[in-house]
Write an enzyme that holds these catalytic residues in place. Structure first.
Site, PDB file in Angstrom:
ATOM      1  N   CYS A  85       0.808  -1.227   0.000  1.00  0.00           N
ATOM      2  CA  CYS A  85       0.000   0.000   0.000  1.00  0.00           C
ATOM      3  C   CYS A  85       0.842   1.278   0.000  1.00  0.00           C
ATOM      4  CB  CYS A  85      -0.950  -0.016   1.187  1.00  0.00           C
ATOM      5  SG  CYS A  85      -1.897  -1.545   1.269  1.00  0.00           S
ATOM      6  N   HIS A 337      -8.940   3.572  -1.602  1.00  0.00           N
ATOM      7  CA  HIS A 337      -7.590   3.042  -1.450  1.00  0.00           C
ATOM      8  C   HIS A 337      -7.204   2.144  -2.615  1.00  0.00           C
ATOM      9  CE1 HIS A 337      -3.946   1.751   0.321  1.00  0.00           C
ATOM     10  NE2 HIS A 337      -4.390   0.761   1.064  1.00  0.00           N
TER      11      HIS A 337
END
Ligand SMILES: [Zn+2]
Lengths: 388, 135
Positions: A85, A337
Site C-alpha cells: 500500500c 484506497h
C-alpha cells in the site's frame, strides 16, 4: 543534496472504474505533466507504482506500457515499484532522491490500481499475499485481521474497554467520511454516523465494515523536479522538506503491534531532515486503512502519547479546524484506497492544501504537511514532509 | 552460508509433531518459527532445537471475511511461547463466536494442523495451532 519540488499533481476520481490500469494512469499522468507546463518529452524517468496488475488484468511489467501511453521518450526509463500500500510514496521518494542527487531534473512518479476488478474473495486473497507467505498467510490471516489484532492488543495494553475503544474508532470513520463528503474525487462522498459503523457487518473482530477502507480503482501522478524549475512556474512552489522510509519484518518478529516501529523511525528521519517536529505540522494525510490505524499513526508521529490518541476524533481535535487536520481528503477510508496509487493521491492532497486549492475542505493557513503511507503489515512506512 | 533450518525441514518436524526452532549459541535466544539468523542478535551460530510448546496468547481476531480458499469464521492469534519468541497460528477447540478479550493472557498449548494448498502455495502445508491449556 539539491532542493526538490513537486511541480504538479493529478489524480483520477477514486471508486469503481471501467477503465484499465493504463487508461487511469494515462489520465492522471498526462494531467500532471500538463499542469507542470512541461511536455512528456521533458520527463527523464517514470517511477510507476502498481501492486496487483498481475491478478487484476493479467498484466505484469506494466511500467513500459504506461511509458508508451504517456508518450515518454525512449531515453526515460520506466520502473515498477511495489511496496504494497506504500508503493506510490516509495516511488515518489526515490524520484526525489535521484533528483536531489542530481541524476535527473524532472521525474514523473505515481501509481495505478484496479482492485475492484478482482471481487472481494480474490482481492482479500491477493492483499493477504502481503503477509509472510509461509508463517502468516497460511493460517488465513487477512489485512483487516492484522489491524483487528492490533485493536485488541491496544484495548488490553492501555486498559481501554473494547466497547469504548470501538466507539472512538467509529468516530474516526465518521470524521473521515465527513471530510470525504467535501471531496469530489472521493470514492464515498456521503456522511455517516457512529451507528452506521456499529451496525455494520463484522469483518474481523472487532473491526466492522465501516472500520475498513474500501477496495478502490484509481490512479495518481506527480511531477518531481529540481527546485529551480518551480521558481519560473505560475503556481505556488511546494518543496520536499524531509523524507523517511523504514522497514520491519513479519508480525511474529514485531510482537507488540500497537507500536509501529517502522513508522517511528521513518517519521524521525523526515523530521530530522526537515528540521521540524510534530508541532510544526498543519495538515496530515495518513494511512487510515482501518480506523485503529489512524489512532496508531497519530501516536507514532508524536502528536499524542502512546495510548492517548484513541479519542482524538471524538474530541474533534483531528477535524478540519481542529488541533491538526488529519485526512482532510477523506483518507483511505472515504477517498478510497487503490493501493498502488494511494501515496501519490496523499501527496496530491497535501500539495493542493499548501497551494490553498482545496475549496470547502481547505485547512486555513496550512504551510507544512505530512504524508504517511504504510505498506503491508507495518513492513514498510514512508513519510514525506512538504512545505510551501 | 547454509540455511540451518529450512521451511521444508520445519514442515517435516510438524508432521512428526515436533516444533523445531533455533537456539543461538551467542545469546541463548530461541528463534521460532525459524529464519536465517538469530531474531535477537543476528548471530549465525545456531543449533536446531525442539520447543516445548507452551505459550501465552497475546492477541487474536475472528476472521469473518476470508481470503479465497478459506471458510470463515476462524480464529487467528499470536502467542508468545515460553522460550520468548512470538508466533502466528490458529486458535482451535473454541467456537469463534465465543472468542473475546478474556482470551488475551490465557495459557495455550501449541500443536499444528494441515492447511489445504492452492495455486500459489505449492501444496498442503502445516500451521501452528493454539489450544487453551487445561490449567
Ligand atoms: Zn542470538
Amino acid at each position: 543534496m539539491r532542493q526538490v519540488a513537486i511541480l504538479s499533481v493529478a489524480m483520477t476520481k477514486f471508486g469503481v472504474s471501467e477503465k484499465t490500469n493504463l487508461e487511469m494512469f494515462a489520465e492522471a499522468g498526462l494531467e500532471a505533466i500538463a499542469q507542470s507546463n512541461l511536455e512528456p518529452k521533458d520527463m527523464e524517468a517514470l517511477y510507476f507504482g502498481n501492486c496487483l496488475g498481475d491478478f487484476e488484468e493479467g498484466q505484469m511489467h506494466m511500467a513500459p506500457f504506461a511509458h508508451a501511453e504517456l508518450g515518454l521518450p525512449i531515453s526515460a526509463p520506466a520502473t515498477r515499484f511495489e511496496s504494497a500500500c506504500a508503493t506510490a510514496t516509495v516511488a515518489i521518494r526515490h524520484a526525489a532522491l535521484l533528483v536531489g542527487a542530481g541524476i535527473y531534473d524532472v521525474v514523473l512518479a505515481g501509481g495505478t490500481e484496479r482492485a475492484c476488478a478482482m471481487g472481494t474473495p480474490l482481492a482479500t486473497k491477493t492483499f493477504a499475499m502481503g503477509h509472510h507467505a509461509q508463517y502468516e498467510s497460511r493460517p488465513g490471516l487477512t489485512f483487516p485481521g492484522v489491524f483487528a489484532m492490533a485493536a485488541h492488543m491496544y484495548s488490553d495494553k492501555y486498559g481501554i474497554p473494547l466497547k469504548e475503544l470501538k466507539l472512538n474508532m467509529a468516530e474516526v470513520a465518521v470524521k473521515n467520511h465527513y471530510h470525504g463528503s467535501m471531496n469530489p474525487k472521493a470514492h464515498f462522498q456521503k456522511e455517516i454516523d457512529v451507528n452506521t459503523v456499529l451496525d455494520g457487518m463484522m469483518v474481523a473482530d472487532p473491526l466492522q465494515l465501516f472500520d475498513c477502507c474500501p477496495f478502490s480503482d484509481g490512479a495518481a501522478a506527480v511531477v518531481v523536479a529540481e527546485a529551480g524549475r518551480a521558481k519560473d512556474f505560475s503556481k505556488k512552489p511546494v518543496y520536499i522538506a524531509g523524507m523517511g522510509q523504514a522497514s520491519c519484518g513479519p508480525l511474529y518478529l514485531q510482537k507488540d503491534i500497537t507500536r509501529v516501529r517502522s513508522r517511528e523511525e521513518s517519521v524521525a528521519q523526515a523530521y530530522r531532515e526537515a528540521g521540524l517536529g510534530p508541532d510544526d505540522i498543519d495538515v496530515v494525510e495518513l494511512h487510515d486503512c482501518f480506523t485503529i490505524a489512524e489512532i496508531l499513526a497519530l501516536e507514532s508521529f508524536g502528536f499524542y502519547e502512546f495510548g492517548k490518541a484513541y479519542d482524538a476524533a471524538t474530541k474533534r481535535e483531528t477535524y478540519l479546524g481542529g488541533k491538526v487536520a488529519v485526512n482532510p481528503s477523506g483518507g483511505l477510508k472515504a477517498k478510497g484506497h487503490p493501493i498502488g496509487a494511494t501515496g501519490a493521491a496523499q501527496v496530491t492532497e497535501i500539495v493542493e492544501q499548501l497551494r490553498e486549492e482545496s475549496g470547502p475542505r481547505q485547512v486555513e493557513g496550512a504551510r507544512v504537511g505530512l504524508v504517511d503511507t504504510l505498506g503491508g503489515d507495518f513492513g514498510t512506512i514512508c513519510n514525506i514532509i512538504l512545505r510551501s | 552460508m547454509d540455511y540451518k533450518l529450512t521451511y521444508d525441514q520445519y514442515q517435516q518436524g510438524l508432521e512428526q509433531g515436533k516444533l523445531l526452532g533455533l537456539k543461538c549459541n551467542g545469546c541463548d535466544a530461541v528463534t521460532f518459527p525459524p529464519k536465517s539468523l538469530c531474531r535477537e542478535c543476528n548471530g549465525s551460530d545456531l543449533n536446531i532445537t525442539e520447543i516445548e510448546g507452551h505459550g501465552t496468547l497475546r492477541t487474536f481476531t475472528v476472521v469473518r471475511v476470508p481470503p479465497m480458499g478459506f471458510t470463515a469464521p476462524y480464529v487467528v492469534a499470536m502467542a508468545e511461547i515460553d522460550e520468548g519468541a512470538w508466533v502466528m497460528g490458529n486458535l482451535v477447540d473454541i467456537n469463534p463466536d465465543d472468542a473475546d478479550m478474556s482470551l488475551i493472557g490465557k495459557k495455550v498449548r501449541l500443536g499444528n494442523q494441515i492447511v489445504k494448498g492452492d495455486n500459489y502455495s505449492g501444496g498442503d502445508s502445516r500451521v501452528v495451532t493454539f489450544s487453551l491449556a487445561a490449567d
